[in-house]
Design an enzyme around this catalytic site. Structure first.
Site, PDB file in Angstrom:
ATOM      1  N   TYR A  89      -2.595   5.280  32.563  1.00 63.27           N
ATOM      2  CA  TYR A  89      -2.297   3.949  33.112  1.00 63.27           C
ATOM      3  C   TYR A  89      -1.511   4.111  34.424  1.00 63.27           C
ATOM      4  O   TYR A  89      -0.329   4.457  34.426  1.00 63.27           O
ATOM      5  CB  TYR A  89      -1.484   3.100  32.121  1.00 63.27           C
ATOM      6  CG  TYR A  89      -2.200   2.798  30.815  1.00 63.27           C
ATOM      7  CD1 TYR A  89      -3.573   2.986  30.669  1.00 63.27           C
ATOM      8  CD2 TYR A  89      -1.498   2.313  29.711  1.00 63.27           C
ATOM      9  CE1 TYR A  89      -4.228   2.718  29.469  1.00 63.27           C
ATOM     10  CE2 TYR A  89      -2.151   2.034  28.510  1.00 63.27           C
ATOM     11  CZ  TYR A  89      -3.509   2.243  28.405  1.00 63.27           C
ATOM     12  OH  TYR A  89      -4.148   1.969  27.213  1.00 63.27           O
TER      13      TYR A  89
ATOM     14  N   GLY B 200      -6.278 -18.537  25.887  1.00 60.50           N
ATOM     15  CA  GLY B 200      -6.264 -19.998  25.899  1.00 60.50           C
ATOM     16  C   GLY B 200      -6.059 -20.602  27.275  1.00 60.50           C
ATOM     17  O   GLY B 200      -6.088 -21.821  27.432  1.00 60.50           O
TER      18      GLY B 200
ATOM     19  N   GLY C 262      -7.125 -11.115  27.774  1.00 60.98           N
ATOM     20  CA  GLY C 262      -6.599 -12.413  28.187  1.00 60.98           C
ATOM     21  C   GLY C 262      -7.559 -13.570  27.985  1.00 60.98           C
ATOM     22  O   GLY C 262      -7.149 -14.729  27.969  1.00 60.98           O
ATOM     23  N   LEU C 263      -8.857 -13.274  27.832  1.00 58.76           N
ATOM     24  CA  LEU C 263      -9.856 -14.345  27.729  1.00 58.76           C
ATOM     25  C   LEU C 263      -9.604 -15.234  26.507  1.00 58.76           C
ATOM     26  O   LEU C 263      -9.879 -16.432  26.535  1.00 58.76           O
ATOM     27  CB  LEU C 263     -11.254 -13.720  27.659  1.00 58.76           C
ATOM     28  CG  LEU C 263     -12.458 -14.641  27.807  1.00 58.76           C
ATOM     29  CD1 LEU C 263     -12.359 -15.517  29.038  1.00 58.76           C
ATOM     30  CD2 LEU C 263     -13.740 -13.818  27.857  1.00 58.76           C
ATOM     31  N   LEU C 264      -9.052 -14.641  25.430  1.00 61.78           N
ATOM     32  CA  LEU C 264      -8.771 -15.426  24.221  1.00 61.78           C
ATOM     33  C   LEU C 264      -7.344 -15.991  24.237  1.00 61.78           C
ATOM     34  O   LEU C 264      -6.871 -16.503  23.228  1.00 61.78           O
ATOM     35  CB  LEU C 264      -8.974 -14.543  22.971  1.00 61.78           C
ATOM     36  CG  LEU C 264     -10.402 -14.059  22.720  1.00 61.78           C
ATOM     37  CD1 LEU C 264     -10.439 -12.969  21.653  1.00 61.78           C
ATOM     38  CD2 LEU C 264     -11.302 -15.227  22.322  1.00 61.78           C
TER      39      LEU C 264
ATOM     40  N   PRO D 267      -6.726  -7.354  21.716  1.00 62.21           N
ATOM     41  CA  PRO D 267      -6.915  -8.398  20.684  1.00 62.21           C
ATOM     42  C   PRO D 267      -7.172  -9.768  21.306  1.00 62.21           C
ATOM     43  O   PRO D 267      -7.728 -10.650  20.665  1.00 62.21           O
ATOM     44  CB  PRO D 267      -5.581  -8.382  19.916  1.00 62.21           C
ATOM     45  CG  PRO D 267      -4.583  -7.855  20.898  1.00 62.21           C
ATOM     46  CD  PRO D 267      -5.338  -6.860  21.742  1.00 62.21           C
ATOM     47  N   LEU D 268      -6.767  -9.923  22.586  1.00 62.57           N
ATOM     48  CA  LEU D 268      -7.026 -11.179  23.304  1.00 62.57           C
ATOM     49  C   LEU D 268      -8.175 -11.005  24.307  1.00 62.57           C
ATOM     50  O   LEU D 268      -8.333 -11.806  25.223  1.00 62.57           O
ATOM     51  CB  LEU D 268      -5.752 -11.654  24.019  1.00 62.57           C
ATOM     52  CG  LEU D 268      -4.583 -11.956  23.084  1.00 62.57           C
ATOM     53  CD1 LEU D 268      -3.319 -12.301  23.877  1.00 62.57           C
ATOM     54  CD2 LEU D 268      -4.929 -13.094  22.128  1.00 62.57           C
TER      55      LEU D 268
HETATM   56  N1  LIG Z   1      -7.170   2.852  23.963  1.00 65.48           N
HETATM   57  C1  LIG Z   1      -7.796   2.182  24.883  1.00 65.48           C
HETATM   58  O1  LIG Z   1      -8.867   2.586  25.362  1.00 65.48           O
HETATM   59  C2  LIG Z   1      -7.201   0.888  25.373  1.00 65.48           C
HETATM   60  C3  LIG Z   1      -7.970   0.008  26.172  1.00 65.48           C
HETATM   61  C4  LIG Z   1      -7.388  -1.186  26.581  1.00 65.48           C
HETATM   62  C5  LIG Z   1      -6.090  -1.493  26.216  1.00 65.48           C
HETATM   63  N2  LIG Z   1      -5.348  -0.608  25.460  1.00 65.48           N
HETATM   64  C6  LIG Z   1      -3.951  -0.940  25.038  1.00 65.48           C
HETATM   65  O2  LIG Z   1      -3.927  -2.222  24.404  1.00 65.48           O
HETATM   66  C7  LIG Z   1      -3.057  -3.108  25.103  1.00 65.48           C
HETATM   67  C8  LIG Z   1      -3.592  -4.530  25.006  1.00 65.48           C
HETATM   68  O3  LIG Z   1      -4.929  -4.645  25.430  1.00 65.48           O
HETATM   69  P1  LIG Z   1      -5.339  -5.401  26.782  1.00 65.48           P
HETATM   70  O4  LIG Z   1      -4.346  -5.153  27.807  1.00 65.48           O
HETATM   71  O5  LIG Z   1      -6.747  -5.053  27.056  1.00 65.48           O
HETATM   72  O6  LIG Z   1      -5.388  -6.909  26.496  1.00 65.48           O
HETATM   73  P2  LIG Z   1      -5.007  -8.150  25.633  1.00 65.48           P
HETATM   74  O7  LIG Z   1      -3.769  -7.952  24.876  1.00 65.48           O
HETATM   75  O8  LIG Z   1      -6.254  -8.518  24.935  1.00 65.48           O
HETATM   76  O9  LIG Z   1      -4.774  -9.152  26.845  1.00 65.48           O
HETATM   77  C9  LIG Z   1      -3.623  -9.091  27.624  1.00 65.48           C
HETATM   78  C10 LIG Z   1      -3.557 -10.326  28.512  1.00 65.48           C
HETATM   79  O10 LIG Z   1      -3.641 -11.490  27.681  1.00 65.48           O
HETATM   80  C11 LIG Z   1      -2.779 -12.506  28.183  1.00 65.48           C
HETATM   81  N3  LIG Z   1      -1.768 -12.748  27.136  1.00 65.48           N
HETATM   82  C12 LIG Z   1      -0.926 -11.857  26.550  1.00 65.48           C
HETATM   83  N4  LIG Z   1      -0.136 -12.450  25.637  1.00 65.48           N
HETATM   84  C13 LIG Z   1      -0.470 -13.734  25.628  1.00 65.48           C
HETATM   85  C14 LIG Z   1      -0.014 -14.857  24.896  1.00 65.48           C
HETATM   86  N5  LIG Z   1       0.970 -14.751  23.990  1.00 65.48           N
HETATM   87  N6  LIG Z   1      -0.598 -16.052  25.139  1.00 65.48           N
HETATM   88  C15 LIG Z   1      -1.590 -16.174  26.051  1.00 65.48           C
HETATM   89  N7  LIG Z   1      -2.064 -15.147  26.784  1.00 65.48           N
HETATM   90  C16 LIG Z   1      -1.513 -13.939  26.577  1.00 65.48           C
HETATM   91  C17 LIG Z   1      -2.184 -11.952  29.467  1.00 65.48           C
HETATM   92  O11 LIG Z   1      -3.059 -12.257  30.542  1.00 65.48           O
HETATM   93  P3  LIG Z   1      -2.927 -13.531  31.514  1.00 65.48           P
HETATM   94  O12 LIG Z   1      -1.735 -14.316  31.083  1.00 65.48           O
HETATM   95  O13 LIG Z   1      -2.786 -12.940  32.866  1.00 65.48           O
HETATM   96  O14 LIG Z   1      -4.221 -14.236  31.344  1.00 65.48           O
HETATM   97  C18 LIG Z   1      -2.233 -10.462  29.221  1.00 65.48           C
HETATM   98  O15 LIG Z   1      -2.179  -9.702  30.386  1.00 65.48           O
HETATM   99  C19 LIG Z   1      -2.936  -2.501  26.508  1.00 65.48           C
HETATM  100  O16 LIG Z   1      -1.761  -2.885  27.174  1.00 65.48           O
HETATM  101  C20 LIG Z   1      -2.939  -1.011  26.174  1.00 65.48           C
HETATM  102  O17 LIG Z   1      -1.660  -0.599  25.715  1.00 65.48           O
HETATM  103  C21 LIG Z   1      -5.901   0.561  25.033  1.00 65.48           C
END
Ligand SMILES: NC(=O)c1ccc[n+]([C@@H]2O[C@H](COP(=O)([O-])OP(=O)(O)OC[C@H]3O[C@@H](n4cnc5c(N)ncnc54)[C@H](OP(=O)(O)O)[C@@H]3O)[C@@H](O)[C@H]2O)c1
Length: 320
Positions: A57, A214, A210-212, A206-207
């Site tokens: 990262y 809201g 960010g698409l999920l 899990p979101l």
């Molecule tokens: N192992 C792997 O290959 C891999 C791949 C991806 C991620 N990861 C890990 O998993 C973590 C999470 O996955 P991810 O970053 O893909 O995405 P995610 O958790 O699905 O989405 C994160 C985004 O969702 C929005 N969000 C977060 N909390 C929220 C809430 N309470 N209410 C509304 N919107 C919210 C924010 O975006 P906005 O507010 O900007 O819309 C945030 O930047 C990463 O940080 C990383 O540590 C691992």
């Protein structure tokens, strides 16, 4: 905050994990570091003791930032830290997969230095590397464990056959796969496999980046860095937005936000240990906490799941 044991390890972690991919500006833009630090402190106050990062990262940048802050704040020992290796970004311009023993030792030393710690609690292989024999990987892991530099080992983005190959040589404490209402592919094989073998599952995105969460509708222009795949644009986004509008009414019936419903949906699956939420600011992690309070009923879990599965099928039909 509910906690859970990861696999057969002694790691007791919160059911929400603080994700650090957001510290990679290429995908997520600039982060306000004071706000991000407040998010880490807020998470800790709320009982969240689990942080996920990776050396890749920001090519070490996310580990640097996390290590700097935890050391300055004296908070290292309050958290279970999970990091990952796999992408060799140090030997030339283009990054490449590398799980050779020498590289694993080097990558681990570099992560320890950036994280300003003497041990990593959970050291994960970021993805599958077909070129290095599992017994060679195990050799490096044994060296790191013996030296007290790593406590437990996990894998990410692997299927059951790949985990079998590794499990012949070392214990896998966790699998880190993508899992959400918009990506249920691991339900058929990986989740039953992990339940059967006592492997903890910490799901990423899990979101769905960010698409999920809201915030977005059919008219939204979602920032480019994370908007890869068919659900973020044009007709795909319109179809997902329609499902989101219905899901929001279901969320409201249960006094939840859309993000809390989406997170609670993943945490309701019995194989899921902890959901990793990507965090830029305090609202992200604090706004997620309610998701952990109770599981969804079977009826609601299926209703919401079916709603998004129908949307996914519609988008896939556009693609074919
Ligand atoms: N192992 C792997 O290959 C891999 C791949 C991806 C991620 N990861 C890990 O998993 C973590 C999470 O996955 P991810 O970053 O893909 O995405 P995610 O958790 O699905 O989405 C994160 C985004 O969702 C929005 N969000 C977060 N909390 C929220 C809430 N309470 N209410 C509304 N919107 C919210 C924010 O975006 P906005 O507010 O900007 O819309 C945030 O930047 C990463 O940080 C990383 O540590 C691992």
């Amino acid at each position: 905050m509910q906690t859970t044991q990861l696999g057969s390890s002694d790691l007791n972690v919160s059911r929400l994990c603080f994700g650090c991919w957001q510290l990679n500006p290429k995908f997520w833009g600039q982060v306000d570091i004071a706000g991000w630090e407040a998010a880490v402190r807020g998470a800790l106050d709320a009982g969240i003791n689990f942080i996920d990062t990776a050396d890749a990262y920001g090519d070490g940048g996310a580990e640097e930032e996390l290590g700097r802050f935890l050391a300055a704040a004296g908070l290292r020992d309050k958290f279970v830290i999970a990091t990952k290796f796999f992408w060799n970004f140090t030997d030339g311009d283009a990054r490449f997969a590398d799980t050779t023993p020498d590289y694993i030792i080097r990558a681990c030393e570099s992560s320890l230095r950036r994280l300003r710690t003497d041990h990593i609690d959970l050291y994960q292989i970021h993805s599958w590397d077909a070129l290095t024999r599992p017994d060679e990987v195990a050799r490096a892991f044994a060296t790191l464990k013996q030296a007290g530099k790593v406590r437990w080992f996990g894998v990410s983005n692997l299927n059951p056959e790949q985990m079998d190959l590794y499990r012949d040589h070392f214990e896998i404490t966790t699998l880190q796969p993508g899992y959400s209402l918009l990506d249920r592919r691991i339900e058929q094989r990986e989740l039953p496999y992990c339940l059967r073998h006592g492997i903890g599952v910490i799901n990423y995105s899990p979101l769905y980046r960010g698409l999920l969460g809201g915030r977005y509708t059919a008219d939204s222009r979602i920032p480019d860095g994370r908007a890869f795949g068919p659900f973020f644009h044009d007709e795909g986004l319109r179809i997902v937005a329609e499902a989101l509008a219905t899901a929001k009414t279901i969320a409201a019936e249960h006094d939840l936000t859309m993000a809390q419903l989406a997170l609670r949906w993943t945490l309701t699956h019995p194989a899921i240990s902890s959901a990793i939420v990507g965090v830029k600011k305090p609202d992200h992690i604090l706004g997620a906490i309610k998701a952990t309070e109770a599981p969804l009923s079977q009826e609601v879990w299926h209703r919401v799941g079916n709603l998004f599965s129908a949307a996914v099928a519609q988008v896939e039909a556009l693609e074919s």
